[in-house]
Design an enzyme around this catalytic site. Structure first.
Site, short mmCIF file in Angstrom:
data_model
loop_
_atom_site.label_atom_id
_atom_site.label_comp_id
_atom_site.label_asym_id
_atom_site.label_seq_id
_atom_site.Cartn_x
_atom_site.Cartn_y
_atom_site.Cartn_z
CG HIS A 316 -2.49 1.16 0.97
ND1 HIS A 316 -2.15 2.46 1.28
CD2 HIS A 316 -3.27 0.76 0.44
CE1 HIS A 316 -3.32 2.83 1.13
NE2 HIS A 316 -3.88 1.69 0.63
CG ASP A 374 -8.62 -4.41 -2.48
OD1 ASP A 374 -9.74 -4.17 -3.14
OD2 ASP A 374 -7.96 -3.65 -3.26
N1 CMC Z 1 4.21 -7.44 -4.90
C1 CMC Z 1 5.55 -7.43 -4.87
N2 CMC Z 1 6.81 -6.70 -4.64
C2 CMC Z 1 5.61 -5.82 -4.23
C3 CMC Z 1 4.20 -5.07 -4.20
C4 CMC Z 1 3.13 -6.67 -3.98
N3 CMC Z 1 2.60 -6.59 -4.38
N4 CMC Z 1 4.37 -3.70 -3.93
C5 CMC Z 1 5.02 -3.50 -3.62
N5 CMC Z 1 6.40 -4.00 -4.36
C6 CMC Z 1 8.14 -4.03 -4.00
C7 CMC Z 1 8.15 -3.00 -5.07
O1 CMC Z 1 8.42 -4.06 -6.28
C8 CMC Z 1 9.13 -1.89 -5.19
O2 CMC Z 1 10.66 -2.88 -4.70
P1 CMC Z 1 11.83 -2.26 -4.72
O3 CMC Z 1 11.50 -0.42 -3.32
O4 CMC Z 1 12.67 -2.65 -3.96
O5 CMC Z 1 11.56 -1.11 -5.97
C9 CMC Z 1 8.60 -1.00 -3.35
O6 CMC Z 1 7.83 -3.16 -2.89
C10 CMC Z 1 7.45 -0.69 -3.28
O7 CMC Z 1 6.55 -0.58 -4.31
P2 CMC Z 1 6.11 0.88 -4.90
O8 CMC Z 1 5.18 0.23 -6.20
O9 CMC Z 1 6.91 1.60 -5.23
O10 CMC Z 1 5.23 1.07 -4.04
P3 CMC Z 1 3.47 1.83 -4.31
O11 CMC Z 1 2.92 2.83 -3.36
O12 CMC Z 1 3.90 3.03 -5.27
O13 CMC Z 1 2.47 1.41 -4.92
C11 CMC Z 1 0.73 -0.40 -4.71
C12 CMC Z 1 1.65 0.47 -3.99
C13 CMC Z 1 -0.62 -0.85 -4.14
C14 CMC Z 1 0.33 -0.17 -6.17
C15 CMC Z 1 1.93 -2.08 -4.43
O14 CMC Z 1 1.76 -1.71 -3.01
C16 CMC Z 1 0.34 -2.26 -5.88
O15 CMC Z 1 0.78 -2.99 -6.88
N6 CMC Z 1 0.55 -3.36 -4.72
C17 CMC Z 1 -0.81 -4.97 -5.78
C18 CMC Z 1 -2.06 -4.13 -6.39
C19 CMC Z 1 -3.13 -4.13 -5.13
O16 CMC Z 1 -3.23 -5.03 -4.12
N7 CMC Z 1 -3.94 -2.65 -4.89
C20 CMC Z 1 -4.78 -2.49 -3.91
C21 CMC Z 1 -3.93 -1.49 -3.14
S1 CMC Z 1 -5.61 -0.92 -1.53
C22 CMC Z 1 -6.95 -0.80 -2.34
C23 CMC Z 1 -6.87 0.95 -2.68
O17 CMC Z 1 -7.38 1.64 -1.89
O18 CMC Z 1 -6.82 0.68 -3.79
#
Ligand code: CMC
Length: 440
Positions: A316, A374
């Site tokens: 998140h 989720d």
């Molecule tokens: N699985 C594997 N690695 C992950 C995941 C995951 N679900 N989420 C983040 N990471 C890693 C990412 O690769 C990065 O690694 P590094 O620092 O080595 O590059 C690190 O964790 C930080 O991730 P980010 O993409 O920079 O984080 P963000 O804040 O931009 O993205 C997110 C947040 C929710 C989009 C992401 O965690 C994700 O894609 N999760 C899976 C989809 C999901 O469950 N979404 C629902 C969110 S909650 C409901 C809502 O409010 O929408």
């Protein structure tokens, strides 16, 4: 509006650039969070800020929802999510978000009766449903139907907002979205539409419109009704998330409530946002079918940084500890499945194992990746009989009060400007134009 409640503290941030310096005030919110007010930055310095994904950028001041992602705190209008989830029905939380206070008995009766009055959709709109292909995703139908409401109920666009009682506008949309969602499901399975009943509560009505049919004398199970209320509450608002920001963007341009919410629905649909609940179940089903339950393989794949193999329902932007909504959702999901005799659901078993392994894996630990809201909601919706492609619609029904509250806050905020970010241009620089007949 909260902008009046934010304080300019004594603190200043000094920016030094090309031998000159400027000071920018630090503003403090009511929960002590601080921000540098850079609204005169470009005028002063010629510089803009660059912050992809708005990771560090506050777009507004808001009095609706407070989230502390480090401590796992979520409060709506000052009330803890744990209290609201335990003691309220969804519509009470909707009222709280939109009106800013919990309803008293009289206000509650009026709100409930308005919900009944406005639950129907114009009969002419029924025809729209009939012309969608059978396999149309219900989110596509939902967003199109919501924006179509503005043609059938144009008052809100024509009159100044103060002249249309806010509760009527809000209830009209809240009530109708639930009807549209159920109609889109009935259309997708080729069954006749079921109309809302004034005898039923909000959630009972939804379940009835979904599952009752001429050959099924359905009456909603109180256990399922309670669980549905709770899951909708968990989705009700989450401050400046992607879809809510989209709603506020459209509102900032003067867009109507219907147009803004339709845009929000489209933003929510994405698998990184509300579409994650559908993606979680699809992922769990794949693990069961293709990986034969080998959770380790999935965790290893998720570490490869391929966006297609991310662990859906994990991570998140804001929470760097367990998402408080996920904690409540997990507990409610387990109780619901037990009450329905589905405690041996293989998808639940895989989800529990996946969570345990991921939480003990250094990759997930270092990055503070926990289950989000989720992760367990899809399993619960599935147990209620809701089809997978309707999960994000459920999120949208839950998120609607938040969108409405933010739309209203944005429209009433005298400091609100049209949302218009800048960019750093990286394309071609000026070059001579060559007419078509002279090009090689
Ligand atoms: N699985 C594997 N690695 C992950 C995941 C995951 N679900 N989420 C983040 N990471 C890693 C990412 O690769 C990065 O690694 P590094 O620092 O080595 O590059 C690190 O964790 C930080 O991730 P980010 O993409 O920079 O984080 P963000 O804040 O931009 O993205 C997110 C947040 C929710 C989009 C992401 O965690 C994700 O894609 N999760 C899976 C989809 C999901 O469950 N979404 C629902 C969110 S909650 C409901 C809502 O409010 O929408």
């Amino acid at each position: 509006m909260s902008s009046s409640r934010r304080r300019n503290s004594e603190e200043q941030v000094r920016l030094v650039y090309k031998g000159r310096s400027w000071s920018y005030p630090v503003v403090t919110g009511t929960e002590g969070e601080r921000a540098v007010d850079i609204s005169t930055l470009r005028r002063d310095t010629g510089l803009i800020t660059l912050d992809p994904g708005f990771v560090n950028t506050g777009a507004c001041s808001s009095a609706i929802t407070f989230v502390d992602g480090e401590r796992g705190i979520l409060r709506h209008r000052g009330y803890a999510i744990e209290d609201l989830a335990e003691h309220c029905v969804f519509l009470e939380v909707a009222y709280l978000l939109i009106m800013g206070k919990l309803p008293n008995r009289q206000e509650w009766q009026r709100f409930s009766s308005l919900m009944n009055q406005h639950s129907m959709i114009h009969e002419d709109m029924r025809d729209f449903f009939l012309n969608y292909p059978e396999r149309a995703h219900p989110m596509a139908v939902l967003s199109a139907m919501v924006v179509s409401l503005s043609s059938f109920y144009p008052e809100i666009e024509q009159e100044p907002m103060e002249e249309v009682p806010l509760d009527i506008t809000a209830t009209r949309l809240l009530s109708k979205l639930r009807t549209i969602a159920a109609f889109s499901y009935k259309k997708s399975i080729g069954e006749p539409f079921v109309y809302p009943s004034y005898r039923m509560s909000y959630c009972e009505n939804f379940l009835n419109m979904m599952f009752s049919s001429p050959v099924n004398d359905y009456w909603p199970d109180p256990v399922v009704v309670r669980a549905l209320n709770l899951f909708l509450i968990l989705h009700a608002d989450h401050e400046q998330n992607c879809s809510t920001s989209v709603v506020r963007f459209v509102a900032s341009a003067g867009g109507s409530l219907y147009a803004s919410v339709a845009a929000g629905i489209c933003a929510l649909w994405g698998p990184l946002h509300g579409g994650a609940n559908q993606a979680v179940i699809e992922m769990l089903e794949r693990i069961l079918r293709e990986d034969k339950g080998r959770v380790d393989r999935v965790i290893e794949r998720a570490k490869k940084k391929d966006p297609r193999t991310r662990l859906m329902g994990f991570g998140h932007r804001i929470y760097k500890t367990y998402d408080p909504r996920a904690r409540i959702a997990k507990d409610a999901c387990m109780k619901l499945l037990a009450r329905l005799g589905l405690q041996n659901d293989p998808l639940l078993e895989i989800a529990l194992e996946l969570e345990e392994k991921a939480l003990n894996d250094p990759y997930f630990k270092e990055r503070h990746l926990y289950p989000n809201v989720d992760f367990y909601t899809g399993i619960a919706y599935r147990a209620m009989g809701i089809p997978t492609n309707m999960f994000t619609v459920m999120f949208a029904i839950g998120r609607l009060p938040g969108w409405i509250a933010h739309w209203m806050e944005c429209r009433k905020d005298p400091t609100q400007k049209i949302a218009r970010p800048r960019q750093v241009y990286i394309g071609e620089t000026a070059r001579p134009f060559i007419p078509m007949d002279q090009r090689p």
